[in-house]
Design a protein around this motif. Structure first.
Motif, PDB file in Angstrom:
ATOM      1  N   ALA A 192     -20.580  17.332  -1.532  1.00 48.94           N
ATOM      2  CA  ALA A 192     -22.019  17.168  -1.669  1.00 48.94           C
ATOM      3  C   ALA A 192     -22.633  18.547  -1.482  1.00 48.94           C
ATOM      4  O   ALA A 192     -22.209  19.317  -0.614  1.00 48.94           O
ATOM      5  CB  ALA A 192     -22.572  16.201  -0.631  1.00 48.94           C
ATOM      6  N   VAL A 193     -23.605  18.872  -2.312  1.00 48.48           N
ATOM      7  CA  VAL A 193     -24.215  20.194  -2.329  1.00 48.48           C
ATOM      8  C   VAL A 193     -25.693  20.054  -1.972  1.00 48.48           C
ATOM      9  O   VAL A 193     -26.353  19.081  -2.356  1.00 48.48           O
ATOM     10  CB  VAL A 193     -24.037  20.832  -3.729  1.00 48.48           C
ATOM     11  N   PRO A 202     -29.983  27.149   0.859  1.00 45.53           N
ATOM     12  CA  PRO A 202     -30.749  27.111   2.116  1.00 45.53           C
ATOM     13  C   PRO A 202     -30.040  27.894   3.220  1.00 45.53           C
ATOM     14  O   PRO A 202     -28.813  27.850   3.347  1.00 45.53           O
ATOM     15  CB  PRO A 202     -30.797  25.614   2.451  1.00 45.53           C
ATOM     16  N   ALA A 203     -30.805  28.582   4.021  1.00 43.57           N
ATOM     17  CA  ALA A 203     -30.229  29.389   5.106  1.00 43.57           C
ATOM     18  C   ALA A 203     -29.561  28.539   6.167  1.00 43.57           C
ATOM     19  O   ALA A 203     -28.680  29.018   6.886  1.00 43.57           O
ATOM     20  CB  ALA A 203     -31.334  30.243   5.738  1.00 43.57           C
ATOM     21  N   ASP A 204     -29.952  27.265   6.285  1.00 42.91           N
ATOM     22  CA  ASP A 204     -29.376  26.408   7.322  1.00 42.91           C
ATOM     23  C   ASP A 204     -28.276  25.493   6.791  1.00 42.91           C
ATOM     24  O   ASP A 204     -27.881  24.536   7.474  1.00 42.91           O
ATOM     25  CB  ASP A 204     -30.470  25.584   8.004  1.00 42.91           C
ATOM     26  N   ASN A 205     -27.747  25.753   5.598  1.00 45.99           N
ATOM     27  CA  ASN A 205     -26.585  24.995   5.147  1.00 45.99           C
ATOM     28  C   ASN A 205     -25.416  25.227   6.098  1.00 45.99           C
ATOM     29  O   ASN A 205     -25.256  26.335   6.634  1.00 45.99           O
ATOM     30  CB  ASN A 205     -26.199  25.404   3.725  1.00 45.99           C
ATOM     31  N   PRO A 206     -24.571  24.215   6.308  1.00 43.39           N
ATOM     32  CA  PRO A 206     -23.575  24.306   7.386  1.00 43.39           C
ATOM     33  C   PRO A 206     -22.520  25.390   7.209  1.00 43.39           C
ATOM     34  O   PRO A 206     -21.960  25.865   8.203  1.00 43.39           O
ATOM     35  CB  PRO A 206     -22.935  22.915   7.384  1.00 43.39           C
ATOM     36  N   PHE A 207     -22.235  25.811   5.962  1.00 44.87           N
ATOM     37  CA  PHE A 207     -21.183  26.810   5.742  1.00 44.87           C
ATOM     38  C   PHE A 207     -21.746  28.131   5.215  1.00 44.87           C
ATOM     39  O   PHE A 207     -20.995  28.966   4.710  1.00 44.87           O
ATOM     40  CB  PHE A 207     -20.134  26.256   4.768  1.00 44.87           C
ATOM     41  N   VAL A 253     -23.823  10.654   4.756  1.00 46.08           N
ATOM     42  CA  VAL A 253     -23.373  12.015   4.451  1.00 46.08           C
ATOM     43  C   VAL A 253     -24.135  12.995   5.341  1.00 46.08           C
ATOM     44  O   VAL A 253     -25.351  13.161   5.202  1.00 46.08           O
ATOM     45  CB  VAL A 253     -23.592  12.338   2.962  1.00 46.08           C
ATOM     46  N   ARG A 254     -23.396  13.652   6.228  1.00 40.67           N
ATOM     47  CA  ARG A 254     -24.008  14.553   7.206  1.00 40.67           C
ATOM     48  C   ARG A 254     -23.467  15.968   7.057  1.00 40.67           C
ATOM     49  O   ARG A 254     -22.329  16.174   6.590  1.00 40.67           O
ATOM     50  CB  ARG A 254     -23.754  14.019   8.623  1.00 40.67           C
ATOM     51  N   ALA A 255     -24.274  16.920   7.469  1.00 46.16           N
ATOM     52  CA  ALA A 255     -23.976  18.338   7.268  1.00 46.16           C
ATOM     53  C   ALA A 255     -22.658  18.736   7.919  1.00 46.16           C
ATOM     54  O   ALA A 255     -22.409  18.450   9.096  1.00 46.16           O
ATOM     55  CB  ALA A 255     -25.104  19.198   7.827  1.00 46.16           C
TER      56      ALA A 255
END
Length: 378
Positions: A192-193, A202-207, A253-255
């Motif tokens: 999932a993107v 986004p700066a707060d994406n998990p990876f 679906v969680r980060a």
């Protein structure tokens, strides 16, 4: 009860596919309802979006975007302006969604199988809606996402498009038939993107700060997510996912989470029934909140909120390609506490499920002569 209609044409006896009479009341556990066929003649319709004026946009898998009036009248002209689509196998024109600020900016988003190298991949573009005396079209087309690398396989493209409460775009995808790609964070298949509405990361994406991962990845370990919706209570993304032979899943679906495919699954290898991966559970990998074995082939997904069916309030509806049915799930917070199966083998493969602005449920059937259906209280 479904009925078989028999007609005589030029002396030949024709038996037509079973259909439901439009005035026939269908009994269910919570509500009795009728199914109204609004539109026929759609070529494998995949997704539905409601325009503010009540008209509907419907994608056809072979690459056409169609406009349907609020009364169900199909415009004979396809919407112009879309890019080339690779319509092969399960690929083609897939989901369609409106920007949360559509009234101001007119952006229409769509996912599709597009050319990528010598193969194809899941891609997303947007265009600005124009409807005038010259016709209906998308202008200023901008591609905002493309899954890399491409693949020659014709399966597991996903794909649904959902805007969350913060206006971020979530894109669900599949593993493109190469299951090991789903666990590789440098590969976009089976993920999932999450993106800004213009495609920025986004700066707060998990990876985002992981040099060994793609910055757009939100979650991974997915086989083929073909249903997605935001839970109106929690604001979280819920998604349905095709398992192999058995093990279809409903997930929150969680980060940053790993959903396990192909290391864990409740399904087995097609035909031979042997175990895939390491079984059905492993530490660090997310369990589905619900799973279907045997498979139902889940597709469209919608949380019901509306006045016409008060006893369905908060229920989750899942379209099923296998058994050609609509599944109703009752929830207790994040748990499924009851399942009811509706319309089994009566109308065809249910590809998409949406709640309209009128509070009624709308369905698309994935057939060569596909239909737009509406569920109405009896």
């Amino acid at each position: 009860m479904s009925r078989i209609y028999i007609h005589t044409v030029c002396g030949l006896l024709l038996v037509l596919t079973p259909v439901q009479a439009a005035d026939e009341v269908i009994r269910s556990e919570r509500h009795d309802f009728r199914v109204q066929t609004l539109t026929r003649g759609l070529a494998h319709p995949w997704a539905l979006a409601f325009l503010p004026d009540g008209r509907m946009l419907v994608t056809e898998r072979e690459g056409r975007l169609r406009l349907i009036s609020a009364k169900g009248e199909l415009d004979p002209r396809a919407v112009a302006g879309l890019p080339a689509v690779v319509a092969s196998g399960q690929g083609g024109l897939l989901d369609v969604a409106l920007h949360p600020n559509f009234v101001q900016n007119r952006w229409v988003y769509f996912s599709y199988a597009g050319q990528e190298g010598r193969g194809a991949s899941t891609q997303v573009a947007r265009g600005q809606w124009v409807s005038d005396a010259k016709g209906h079209r998308l202008e200023n087309i901008q591609q905002i996402y493309r899954q890399r690398p491409g693949s020659g396989a014709g399966v597991h493209f996903g794909s649904r498009l959902v805007f969350d409460r913060s206006g971020m775009l979530l894109i669900t995808q599949g593993d493109r038939g190469d299951k090991d790609r789903a666990q590789q964070l440098t590969d976009l298949a089976g993920k999932a993107v999450r993106l800004h509405d213009d495609g920025r990361f986004p700066a707060d994406n998990p990876f985002r700060k992981n040099n060994e991962a793609r910055p757009e990845v939100y979650s991974y370990g997915h086989r083929n997510m073909q249903g997605a919706a935001i839970n109106p209570v929690s604001g979280e993304l819920w998604a349905t996912e095709h398992g192999p032979q058995g093990g279809d899943e409903l997930n929150i679906v969680r980060a940053g989470r790993n959903y396990g495919w192909p290391v864990i699954t409740y399904g087995v290898n097609y035909g031979i029934g042997t175990q895939i991966g390491e079984g059905s559970a492993k530490a660090g990998m997310v369990q589905p909140i619900y799973q279907w074995t045997p498979s139902i082939a889940p597709s469209g997904l919608a949380f019901y909120q509306g006045k016409p069916f008060p006893q369905w309030q908060g229920n989750l509806f899942v379209g099923a390609l296998k058994y050609q049915m609509l599944v109703r799930l009752e929830l207790d917070s994040d748990r499924v506490v009851h399942e009811e199966r509706l319309l089994k083998n009566q109308f065809g493969r249910i590809r998409d499920v949406r709640v309209g602005p009128d509070g009624l449920l709308y369905l698309l059937t994935d057939e060569a002569d596909g239909a737009l259906l509406r569920l109405e209280p009896s």
